[in-house]
Scaffold this active site. Structure first.
Site, PDB file in Angstrom:
ATOM      1  CB  THR A  73      14.296  -2.099  -8.091  1.00 48.19           C
ATOM      2  OG1 THR A  73      13.958  -0.675  -7.687  1.00 48.19           O
ATOM      3  CG2 THR A  73      14.815  -1.868  -9.318  1.00 48.19           C
ATOM      4  CG  ASN A 151       7.917   8.215  -7.690  1.00 49.26           C
ATOM      5  OD1 ASN A 151       7.361   8.151  -8.824  1.00 49.26           O
ATOM      6  ND2 ASN A 151       9.144   8.728  -7.571  1.00 49.26           N
ATOM      7  CB  THR A 237      17.559 -18.860   1.636  1.00 47.19           C
ATOM      8  OG1 THR A 237      18.373 -20.147   1.235  1.00 47.19           O
ATOM      9  CG2 THR A 237      17.199 -19.188   2.967  1.00 47.19           C
ATOM     10  CB  CYS A 325      20.973  20.244  -7.590  1.00 45.73           C
ATOM     11  SG  CYS A 325      22.258  21.306  -8.737  1.00 45.73           S
TER      12      CYS A 325
END
Ligand SMILES: Cc1ncc(COP(=O)(O)O)c(C=O)c1O
Ligand code: FES
Lengths: 402, 298
Positions: A73, A151, A237, A325
């Protein structure tokens, strides 16, 4: 009963060899790669190796084209926002209406911010129309972002060809290859793809690590500004243990690429044929002849996906569904709707996604388990009679909708 | 996956009374646009007594839709039609030891099927009076239609105000963007929209209302206070809470907050919302306080 995991497009198990590779980076090699002392330099070397392993899997020309991020993402957001920021004179994004929410939700927000987003439509098999694509390319387009593979259905998009076309018009091209990397061969140096997103947890590396591939010479603006990590292109980092793990996972994916496209493909085909031959009124979705080797998405008509998943789960089988759902959203999967699948079928779609860890025996068990589950739920369905679907299901049962 | 109660699982895995009912004399077919679920409820009613002798269902839907249907048939068997009509969707959810907020609409569908089946038995046409919108605030299970109605009715302008009135937005803040969109939409549809209006007044300091034309007598005032409390009770009861008037002392109105409301993190917001309504209804500045703040008599 050993559980059977057929939800590898959602996430994968971290390979034990990958875990082993990353563990020392929590203990003896805990240093910060930026430090001068010995604690840091060991880590620095390990990051370089990992970068090379990712580069090899992607077929990138330079290892500096690999930017480590926190997830797929983040890579997607970075790519699109960068293209818009770096080219303020361009205000349009071209994508498809079957992208992952990592792209679509961002695009919805961009529209609210005043940008123009064109979403390419797909046909019944989930394929885009290249003529429509060509007709949309103009000099206000900042970036084209098209997923390498979907996907939900595994359908593969002709991204290399699309990137050529965009490049000829001087338009940047990004691909969300989160599902494709590790499953099909990729050789970026021989394409015109400018940016590519991948996510570690889809290829047996841990969650929380991703990559943005950025072609050398492509204009770029970072999403996170701060330290000079990743040459200032992604401050923060480095997650050294996760990066090392991703490197190892990429190396293993290279090694498993052949098995993925032979053994896994054969098991997937066996599963699909096994189910389709036993159950009426079900069909595979997407572009069946051009899809990822590990994915089978089957629509079971007149029953609902979550109910199927709950019963599968009871049998120790894990899969996923495009039903409304299971997502908590109002609509069945946007991918199924984009392909025009009727909602009595779209709600009953089940995605089986395999990995190299699945066995013949597991697939046999699933083939045996699915038919009784479907029969059991159809018995409860108002669209179904004991002889099959009600003669004219939509007319036999036409509820008042609230 | 959802956290379903054991009772939901049990009714899903072993649904009661599923399949067609040959002797049915009342059938209700309804669907929920929310998730495409649909339900057929079949009743066998004894004409003399109007007692539901048998109830069956067929459901196209998810785990909780099937469990809600199964629960409903168990609940209403043996009831008269009038008793059955009193079954609320909350009763169905309670019977199942609760449903996740995203799944409450499954119990709503059950109740609607019941109304539809009874209407069908009585030869009446059932029409749905209840509009259900997309779930906006998951923390408090508030949907778009409810927010829009409250925003329109009370002329709300900010997320904070919406939280005062409905609780929506008072939890994790994930829904603030969604609430802002509804606010913008309602604002755009108000008469005079398009003209640049001054920024809305800050909700924390409600403007002093215009003095009422005539001062209320104490009896009138208490009646109005009761009216306001009555109007907010249904919302609190949805969350198994309640409110009652404890005392009025000058400008201070003390209330008992009960059940799920008392002590919950939303107590302050709930009281704030009630206070706002009191101020508007009474036309004077008052303070609404929990009864625990009442001065102890010496
Ligand atoms: C196509 C696609 N893009 C993006 C993502 C998001 O990846 P991540 O979970 O690493 O942010 C996923 C994962 O579900 C995906 O399938
Ligand atoms: S979803 Fe509304 S406050 Fe959490």
């Amino acid at each position: 009963m050993e559980p059977i995991y057929l939800d590898n497009n959602a996430t994968t198990r971290v390979d034990p060899a990958v875990v082993e590779a990353m563990l020392p980076f929590f203990t003896e090699h805990f240093g910060n790669a930026s430090s001068i002392h010995a604690f840091g330099s060991e880590v620095g070397k390990a990051l370089k190796k990992a970068r090379g392993q990712v580069q090899a899997l992607l077929g990138a020309e330079h290892d500096s084209e690999i930017i480590f991020t926190s997830c797929g993402t983040e890579s997607d957001s970075t790519a699109i926002l960068s293209a818009l920021k770096a080219q303020p004179e361009r205000n349009t994004v071209i994508t498809t209406n079957v992208e992952h929410p990592a792209i679509l939700t961002l695009c919805e927000w961009l529209e609210k911010e005043g940008y123009i987003v064109h979403k390419l439509k797909v046909d019944k098999k989930g394929r885009i129309d290249m003529d429509e694509y060509r007709s949309l390319l103009h000099d206000r387009v900042a970036i084209v972002s098209v997923m390498w593979a979907n996907n939900e259905t595994g359908t593969i998009f002709p991204v290399a060809e699309m990137a050529e076309i965009a490049s000829a018009k001087g338009i940047m091209f990004h691909t969300d290859a989160v599902q494709a990397v590790g499953k099909i061969p990729i050789d970026l140096k021989n394409t015109k793809i400018d940016m590519l997103s991948l996510s570690g947890h889809k290829l047996h590396a841990p969650k929380g690590i991703g990559v943005l591939y950025l072609r050398r010479g492509c204009r770029f603006r970072p999403l996170l500004r701060g330290g000079h990590q990743e040459r200032g292109r992604r401050a923060g980092t480095e997650a050294s243990a996760s990066i090392v793990a991703l490197g190892k996972a990429c190396e293993m994916a290279m090694h498993n690429m052949e098995a993925e496209n032979t053994t896994v493909r054969r098991l997937r085909d066996k599963l699909e044929t096994g189910i389709l031959s036993q159950i009426t009124h079900c069909f595979p979705t997407g572009d069946v002849s051009n899809r990822l080797p590990n994915t089978s998405n089957i629509a079971f008509e007149y029953i609902e996906g979550e109910a199927i998943l709950l019963l599968l789960n009871k049998m120790g089988i894990a899969a996923s569904s495009g039903s409304a759902c299971t997502s908590g959203s109002l609509e069945p999967s946007h991918v199924m709707r984009a392909m025009g699948i009727p909602y009595t079928a779209a709600h009953g779609t089940i995605r089986f996604s395999l990995s190299v860890y699945n066995t013949e025996e597991e697939i046999d068990r699933v083939i045996a388990a699915v038919p009784p589950i479907v029969a059991q739920l159809r018995k409860l369905s108002p669209y179904w009679t004991d002889k099959g679907p009600a003669a004219n299901p939509e007319a036999a049962f036409a509820p008042t909708y609230a | 996956m959802w956290e379903y109660s054991d009772k939901v699982r049990e009714h899903f895995f072993n649904p009661r009374n599923s399949g067609p009912l040959e002797e049915a004399n009342g059938i209700g077919d309804v669907g929920s646009i929310q998730c495409g679920d649909a339900l057929r409820l079949m009743l066998k009613v004894e004409p003399e007594t109007e007692i539901i002798q048998d109830a069956h269902f067929q459901t196209f839907g998810c785990g909780s839709a099937i469990a809600s249907s199964s629960a409903l048939t168990e609940m209403i068997k043996g009831m008269t039609l009038d008793e059955a009509l009193k079954v609320s969707n909350q009763d169905i959810a309670d019977f199942l030891d609760g449903l996740p907020p995203e799944k409450m609409h499954c119990s709503v569908m059950g109740r609607e099927a019941l109304q539809a089946a009874i209407a069908n038995y009585r030869g009446e046409e059932w029409s749905d009076d209840h509009e259900e919108g997309a779930l906006v605030c998951k923390c408090f299970a508030i949907d778009a239609v409810m927010i829009e109605d409250v925003v329109t009715a009370n002329n709300l302008n900010t997320v904070e105000e919406v939280t005062f009135y409905t609780k929506a937005g008072g939890g994790c803040a994930a829904c603030h963007e969604g609430i802002e969109e509804i606010l913008a939409k309602v604002k755009a549809s108000r008469p005079g929209a398009g003209e640049t209006s001054p920024p809305p007044a800050c909700p924390a300091t409600p403007e002093a209302p215009k003095p009422p034309s005539k001062k209320l007598s104490i009896v009138e005032k208490i009646a109005k206070i009761q009216e306001v409390l009555e109007s907010v009770r249904p919302m609190l009861q949805r969350d198994h809470g309640d409110v009652e008037l404890a005392d009025v002392q000058g400008k201070k109105i003390y209330v008992h907050l009960k059940g799920a409301c008392s002590g919950c993190m939303m107590e302050a917001a709930t009281l704030g919302g009630i206070q706002q309504k009191m101020i508007e209804t009474l036309g004077e500045l008052v303070q609404v306080l929990p009864s625990s703040h009442m001065p102890v008599e010496a």
